[in-house]
Design a protein around this motif. Sequence first.
Motif, mmCIF file in Angstrom:
data_model
loop_
_atom_site.group_PDB
_atom_site.id
_atom_site.type_symbol
_atom_site.label_atom_id
_atom_site.label_comp_id
_atom_site.label_asym_id
_atom_site.label_seq_id
_atom_site.Cartn_x
_atom_site.Cartn_y
_atom_site.Cartn_z
ATOM 1 N N ALA A 1 0.775 -1.140 0.114
ATOM 2 C CA ALA A 1 -0.120 0.039 -0.149
ATOM 3 C C ALA A 1 0.738 1.360 0.107
ATOM 4 C CB ALA A 1 -0.951 -0.068 1.185
ATOM 5 N N LEU A 2 1.971 1.019 0.685
ATOM 6 C CA LEU A 2 2.869 2.320 0.750
ATOM 7 C C LEU A 2 3.445 2.680 -0.681
ATOM 8 C CD1 LEU A 2 3.017 3.093 3.558
ATOM 9 C CD2 LEU A 2 5.586 2.685 3.585
ATOM 10 N N ALA A 3 3.296 1.822 -1.590
ATOM 11 C CA ALA A 3 3.984 1.926 -3.054
ATOM 12 C C ALA A 3 3.113 3.023 -3.663
ATOM 13 C CB ALA A 3 4.015 0.707 -3.853
ATOM 14 N N HIS A 4 1.704 3.133 -3.080
ATOM 15 C CA HIS A 4 0.864 4.009 -4.118
ATOM 16 C C HIS A 4 0.577 5.415 -3.075
ATOM 17 C CE1 HIS A 4 -0.362 0.783 -6.409
ATOM 18 N NE2 HIS A 4 -0.633 -0.192 -5.196
ATOM 19 N N LEU A 5 1.065 5.632 -2.052
ATOM 20 C CA LEU A 5 1.278 6.987 -1.414
ATOM 21 C C LEU A 5 2.574 7.698 -1.907
ATOM 22 C CD1 LEU A 5 0.551 5.907 2.396
ATOM 23 C CD2 LEU A 5 -1.036 6.920 0.576
ATOM 24 N N PRO A 6 2.231 9.235 -1.809
ATOM 25 C CA PRO A 6 3.631 10.056 -2.272
ATOM 26 C C PRO A 6 4.715 9.773 -1.350
ATOM 27 C CG PRO A 6 1.787 11.243 -1.073
ATOM 28 C CD PRO A 6 1.119 10.087 -1.315
ATOM 29 N N LEU A 7 5.941 9.534 -1.904
ATOM 30 C CA LEU A 7 7.036 9.289 -1.347
ATOM 31 C C LEU A 7 8.082 10.297 -1.163
ATOM 32 C CD1 LEU A 7 7.607 5.795 -2.702
ATOM 33 C CD2 LEU A 7 6.322 6.337 -0.738
ATOM 34 N N LEU A 8 8.480 10.705 -0.086
ATOM 35 C CA LEU A 8 9.532 11.855 0.119
ATOM 36 C C LEU A 8 10.657 11.333 -0.041
ATOM 37 C CD1 LEU A 8 7.782 13.652 3.400
ATOM 38 C CD2 LEU A 8 7.341 13.948 0.831
ATOM 39 N N GLN A 9 11.396 12.013 -1.265
ATOM 40 C CA GLN A 9 12.788 11.500 -1.333
ATOM 41 C C GLN A 9 13.829 12.122 -0.819
ATOM 42 O OE1 GLN A 9 12.733 8.826 -3.357
ATOM 43 N NE2 GLN A 9 10.865 8.554 -3.940
ATOM 44 N N PRO A 10 14.828 11.600 -0.306
ATOM 45 C CA PRO A 10 16.458 12.260 0.272
ATOM 46 C C PRO A 10 16.825 12.349 -0.992
ATOM 47 C CG PRO A 10 16.325 9.840 0.636
ATOM 48 C CD PRO A 10 14.723 10.056 -0.045
ATOM 49 N N SER A 11 17.277 13.437 -1.422
ATOM 50 C CA SER A 11 18.067 13.583 -2.723
ATOM 51 C C SER A 11 19.655 13.654 -2.330
ATOM 52 C CB SER A 11 18.214 15.340 -2.804
ATOM 53 O OG SER A 11 18.732 16.051 -1.897
ATOM 54 N N THR A 12 20.174 12.991 -1.422
ATOM 55 C CA THR A 12 21.512 12.697 -0.929
ATOM 56 C C THR A 12 21.428 11.186 -1.127
ATOM 57 O OG1 THR A 12 21.026 12.819 1.445
ATOM 58 C CG2 THR A 12 22.294 14.472 0.479
ATOM 59 N N ARG A 13 20.201 10.740 -0.940
ATOM 60 C CA ARG A 13 20.158 9.096 -0.978
ATOM 61 C C ARG A 13 18.948 8.386 -2.185
ATOM 62 N NH1 ARG A 13 20.518 7.334 5.309
ATOM 63 N NH2 ARG A 13 21.973 9.061 6.013
ATOM 64 N N PRO A 14 19.330 8.884 -3.503
ATOM 65 C CA PRO A 14 18.123 8.816 -4.360
ATOM 66 C C PRO A 14 17.463 7.651 -4.378
ATOM 67 C CG PRO A 14 20.363 9.063 -5.388
ATOM 68 C CD PRO A 14 20.663 9.223 -4.012
ATOM 69 N N GLU A 15 18.355 6.163 -3.874
ATOM 70 C CA GLU A 15 17.743 4.844 -4.258
ATOM 71 C C GLU A 15 17.458 4.198 -2.812
ATOM 72 O OE1 GLU A 15 20.557 2.367 -6.136
ATOM 73 O OE2 GLU A 15 20.469 3.405 -7.933
ATOM 74 N N ALA A 16 17.100 4.996 -1.833
ATOM 75 C CA ALA A 16 16.895 4.768 -0.466
ATOM 76 C C ALA A 16 15.361 3.818 -0.396
ATOM 77 C CB ALA A 16 16.611 6.028 0.453
ATOM 78 N N TRP A 17 14.475 4.587 -1.101
ATOM 79 C CA TRP A 17 12.977 3.929 -0.994
ATOM 80 C C TRP A 17 13.080 2.605 -2.061
ATOM 81 C CZ3 TRP A 17 9.111 3.905 1.833
ATOM 82 C CH2 TRP A 17 8.806 5.391 2.575
ATOM 83 N N ARG A 18 13.832 2.541 -3.117
ATOM 84 C CA ARG A 18 13.945 1.374 -3.900
ATOM 85 C C ARG A 18 14.318 0.116 -3.060
ATOM 86 N NH1 ARG A 18 17.466 -1.418 -6.226
ATOM 87 N NH2 ARG A 18 19.265 0.234 -6.029
ATOM 88 N N GLN A 19 15.642 0.574 -2.261
ATOM 89 C CA GLN A 19 16.193 -0.450 -1.383
ATOM 90 C C GLN A 19 15.225 -0.739 -0.375
ATOM 91 O OE1 GLN A 19 19.588 1.876 -0.216
ATOM 92 N NE2 GLN A 19 20.733 1.451 -1.924
ATOM 93 N N TRP A 20 14.310 0.061 0.117
ATOM 94 C CA TRP A 20 13.382 -0.315 1.323
ATOM 95 C C TRP A 20 12.495 -1.542 0.582
ATOM 96 C CZ3 TRP A 20 8.189 -0.302 2.119
ATOM 97 C CH2 TRP A 20 7.694 -0.608 3.549
ATOM 98 N N PHE A 21 12.031 -1.043 -0.477
ATOM 99 C CA PHE A 21 10.966 -1.882 -1.305
ATOM 100 C C PHE A 21 11.495 -3.285 -1.542
ATOM 101 C CE2 PHE A 21 8.440 1.995 -1.788
ATOM 102 C CZ PHE A 21 7.138 1.590 -1.371
ATOM 103 N N ASP A 22 12.814 -3.215 -2.022
ATOM 104 C CA ASP A 22 13.382 -4.419 -2.376
ATOM 105 C C ASP A 22 13.512 -5.416 -1.083
ATOM 106 O OD1 ASP A 22 13.513 -3.586 -5.305
ATOM 107 O OD2 ASP A 22 15.715 -3.023 -4.961
ATOM 108 N N ALA A 23 13.776 -4.884 -0.157
ATOM 109 C CA ALA A 23 14.103 -5.462 1.065
ATOM 110 C C ALA A 23 12.670 -5.978 1.402
ATOM 111 C CB ALA A 23 14.391 -4.622 2.175
ATOM 112 N N GLN A 24 11.483 -5.670 1.199
ATOM 113 C CA GLN A 24 10.308 -6.193 1.381
ATOM 114 C C GLN A 24 9.747 -6.878 0.514
ATOM 115 O OE1 GLN A 24 9.553 -5.099 4.507
ATOM 116 N NE2 GLN A 24 11.329 -3.418 4.405
ATOM 117 N N GLY A 25 10.414 -6.994 -0.820
ATOM 118 C CA GLY A 25 10.082 -8.049 -1.916
ATOM 119 C C GLY A 25 8.778 -7.595 -2.406
#
Length: 303
Positions: A189-213
């Motif tokens: 469900a989080l994947a459909h909400l607006p995600l605030l991105q840390p510009s110094t860590r551009p892949e942070a959310w992708r890594q989190w979703f990958d860890a959740q499968g």
Amino acid sequence: MRRKLPSTQALICFEAAARHASFTKAAQELALTQGAVSRQVAALEDLLGVPLFKRGQHGMQLTPAGQDYVRQISTRLDALERDTLDLMGRQGLGESLTLAAVPTFASRWLIPRLPGFAKAHPQTPIHIETRTRPFMFSDSGLDAALYAGTPAQVAQWAGTAATHLFDEEVLPVCSPELLGQTQALPPEALAHLPLLQPSTRPEAWRQWFDAQGVDAPRAMAGPRYELFSMQVAAARCGLGVALMPTLLIPSELASGELVVACDRPIRGQRAYYLVQPQTAQPRPMLEHFKAWLLLQKEVDAAP
């Protein structure tokens, strides 16, 4: 052997003239005559044997040598002024420490704990400057740095020794209004909400979703913020979900200003370190400060 150094006054006049590209404006700033500034710069050029300005009918501009020299001396003049003000403020008592720190860690973790250090060392003021990337200590006038980075980044910081302080655990958080009546959401469900991105860590959310499968095509989409403090403010305002290091937001979680959007923390790739120059004899007060930091680490880890 006598040092071959120009006078401080000549350097100050040159730096001001270079900054304003004008002897007249430099003179106004320094409360001198235009002729006095011009003579100081001319004496500096005579000492160096190198022209620092090109002078013409339509004004003046720095030569390439002048551009290089003003960059070098500006940082040294700033450091000299800082050291002078520091000594004046302390009236010669005790010693101070000047630290570089990533800004949100400094404001949200370090500074709230500093009263304890100040109580134990009342004659030791702590000065803090913002730095987010490695630098050369020899050019900075800084005693140590509180740095967030990967082990590889720390290992590549030449001429330094690093003390590990904290690993980083990141967790999705948002304002309670964004969740509504829902206590927490599944990762999908989080994947459909607006995600605030840390510009110094551009892949942070992708890594989190990958860890959740979870497949999240828009994991790297969303407004970007340079500082974690900006993400905290944006999340509190309901602009989206922030992936935050938990050690930076204990007060917001305790007060309910922010809530856990999905209780799936992961260990971040970065950790927090105390980085100091690799010298044969480290300053005793810096060693006291390091011991105090490690004690805070134990206190935070206690149940």
